[in-house]
Design an enzyme around this catalytic site. Sequence first.
Site, PDB file in Angstrom:
ATOM      1  N   ASP A 445       0.873  -1.174   0.000  1.00  9.68           N
ATOM      2  CA  ASP A 445       0.000   0.000   0.000  1.00  9.68           C
ATOM      3  C   ASP A 445       0.913   1.228   0.000  1.00  9.68           C
ATOM      4  O   ASP A 445       1.571   1.523   1.002  1.00  9.68           O
ATOM      5  CB  ASP A 445      -0.874  -0.049   1.272  1.00  9.68           C
ATOM      6  CG  ASP A 445      -1.884   1.084   1.331  1.00  9.68           C
ATOM      7  OD1 ASP A 445      -1.645   2.127   0.690  1.00  9.68           O
ATOM      8  OD2 ASP A 445      -2.895   0.927   2.047  1.00  9.68           O
ATOM      9  N   HIS A 446       0.914   1.923  -1.125  1.00  9.46           N
ATOM     10  CA  HIS A 446       1.882   3.016  -1.283  1.00  9.46           C
ATOM     11  C   HIS A 446       1.544   4.232  -0.406  1.00  9.46           C
ATOM     12  O   HIS A 446       2.354   5.140  -0.251  1.00  9.46           O
ATOM     13  CB  HIS A 446       1.943   3.428  -2.764  1.00  9.46           C
ATOM     14  CG  HIS A 446       3.269   4.000  -3.175  1.00  9.46           C
ATOM     15  ND1 HIS A 446       4.244   4.386  -2.273  1.00  9.46           N
ATOM     16  CD2 HIS A 446       3.791   4.249  -4.399  1.00  9.46           C
ATOM     17  CE1 HIS A 446       5.291   4.853  -2.925  1.00  9.46           C
ATOM     18  NE2 HIS A 446       5.045   4.782  -4.216  1.00  9.46           N
TER      19      HIS A 446
END
Length: 473
Positions: A445-446
């Site tokens: 999850d950036h």
Amino acid sequence: MAIQEAKVPDIGNYTNVPVIEVLVKPGDAVTKDQSLITLESDKATMEVPAPFDGVVKEVKVKVGDEVGEGFVVALIETSEAKASAEAAETKSDAQKSPPAATPAPPTKEPQRTSAPAISAANATDPASATSAPAPAAADADAETAAPRTPPVPFDANSLMPDRVPYASPAVRMIARELGVDLAAVAGSERKGRITKQDVRSHVKQILSGVVPSGTATGAVGGGLNLLPWPTVDFAKFGEVESKPRSKIKKISGANLARNWVMIPHVTQHDDADVTELEALRVALNKENAASDKGGAGIKLTMLAFLIKAVVAALKKYPDFNASLDSSGENLILKKYFHIGFAADTPNGLVVPVVRDADQKGVIEIAIESSELAKKAREGKLGPADMSGGCFSISSLGGIGGTGFTPIVNAPEVAILGVSKSALKPIWDGEKFQPRLILPLSLSYDHRVIDGASAARFTAYLGQVMADMRRVLL
Ligand code: CAO
């Protein structure tokens, strides 16, 4: 003053419907049409409204009871004249109302009727129905002969037609008032039922930027404006067969669709040299097979070593063992190490969890994961076997492939995909050496993890797999 019975009205063909919510208590003043209880059948939730104004004297049902038409829900004290006038009005309203099992048509205003308000499994969510933007100029695909329709905001139902927001009419009303698309809200109750609190938390998340604003109808600049899902008469082109999807596939599909659109994914690919580890694994398994002592029959799997190596990497990089809190303001760092692994079963994908993997040896993890995988294939996993995971591993190495993009298993922030190891010529500075290389694909999850951290995580994981003695450090 008189005591009147509030009964379950005609609810179509539903009988023995469980009560899942009791919304009033003795002493409560209620107005006509105010919801008294919520019922839940296989396909719908229904709220039973008060047939008249008054004060609740006694509630005759509790959560878990099963009721049907005519069942007394509560005793309500009301003025006699008023009650009979309202009862008569209720009767005539009910005659005008749609049949009980028919979903109410989408309207901007909540329905005011004494017929039970039903949220049927295939009802269109009015919240999303009110938000279609102006028609677009794009042509419909001529071959599919789909009617020309305007783009619609993202709606999970259009991606996963079986995923329908599961919420009571009262919750739907709040969602409409707040302009929230229920398809984007994660339900916290049993079977994913959405509560009022879930809707409020969702709005908070939008305001704090944790979820895209497009998930609120009417939000400026939001919405994916996707084309409607194509409707094709496949039988026109050849013979077809319709196969019902399993319950697991429907549930996991809906979760995967949500995670894919709501989490900005990036996948970091890397290799681990597992030449020595695989040699050790094969040797230990041979020993175990030949042994007549403890350990006989135990198969050490690559998955078990991976779980142990992942724990070491999570300890070194704690942001990967974390989840965003519901406000999005904080990262919740977990001090425990529960590792989930994707298991392929005849009915679809499930993710059992090996708990406290940091406190277990590879043998114990191998035994436990094999037992969990067996339970998964037999369809015997319970909710406890699948909850509390910190990080997931999806191993397709036993099947094949050189790399893939696993989807993060929310609310986790990363997932490791593992492909099939292969012998490759690796340059050692003087000559090529045959080395067994295991491909790793870490999706993350950036919002939470930077690319540099992901590269460090997978590089460290590769080092640990190349030399498991690092786990001892
Ligand atoms: N590279 C090469 N070979 C591998 C390997 C890898 N990365 N991982 C396992 N293998 C080999 C093993 O050596 C074993 O071979 P032998 O029987 O000759 O010893 C064989 O594959 C089976 O391995 P295993 O018994 O250890 O099982 P596994 O670890 O591969 O898988 C489990 C266990 C539960 C992960 C698996 O059954 C499964 O369900 N995999 C699918 C997961 C999935 O669907 N992921 C996608 C999710 S998104 O849709």
